[in-house]
Design a protein around this motif. Sequence first.
Motif, PDB file in Angstrom:
ATOM      1  N   TRP A  55      32.939  39.793  46.355  1.00  0.00           N
ATOM      2  CA  TRP A  55      34.255  39.399  46.686  1.00  0.00           C
ATOM      3  C   TRP A  55      34.924  38.692  45.508  1.00  0.00           C
ATOM      4  N   LEU A 103      39.597  32.526  47.119  1.00  0.00           N
ATOM      5  CA  LEU A 103      38.180  32.354  46.804  1.00  0.00           C
ATOM      6  C   LEU A 103      37.963  32.144  45.243  1.00  0.00           C
ATOM      7  N   PHE A 107      36.364  34.351  55.329  1.00  0.00           N
ATOM      8  CA  PHE A 107      36.757  33.281  54.477  1.00  0.00           C
ATOM      9  C   PHE A 107      37.140  32.247  55.398  1.00  0.00           C
ATOM     10  N   CYS A 117      37.307  40.366  51.292  1.00  0.00           N
ATOM     11  CA  CYS A 117      37.013  39.197  51.774  1.00  0.00           C
ATOM     12  C   CYS A 117      37.461  39.121  53.218  1.00  0.00           C
ATOM     13  N   ASN A 133      42.544  36.787  50.380  1.00  0.00           N
ATOM     14  CA  ASN A 133      41.519  35.754  50.565  1.00  0.00           C
ATOM     15  C   ASN A 133      40.761  35.668  49.147  1.00  0.00           C
TER      16      ASN A 133
END
Length: 157
Positions: A40, A7, A57, A52, A3
Amino acid sequence: MTNNDILRRLRYTFDFNDAKMIDIFKQADHEVTREQISNWLKKDDDEAYVSCGDTSFSIFLNGLIIDRRGKQDRPTPEPDKKITNNIVLRKLKIAFDMKNEDVLALLSNNGVSISKHELSAFFRRTDHKHYRPCKDQVLRNFLQGLQNKYRPSSAKN
């Protein structure tokens, strides 16, 4: 892909600053701090790195959909407890108002050739006999295609 990787890629592709990231979470009725966002986005080997979670997420992806497409009359969707590449691909497809042909074109521009039937298998229910899990390579190439489309200057580097 984690995740956190996704991100980071989305933040880079759309040049989101911390305030924008916080606003995207807020769109999905969730408060996060600048410190959470920062942790994160750190590299995996950084001591302040924090993974995360799937729920966080999912909230981000729901917020991204609302940010890109506008708030709906119905309540904000519940975040997914477990997130897969298939869910990420579906939510990004929704956020950017893409049709299957658009997704196939992004993948094709990155040298990945899949059929419409293979793509639709990613969006089926998990208990459907033609369901197919989306592999990291497909999602990675989709994200690279988004980056090439929305941040074309980075494609030359």
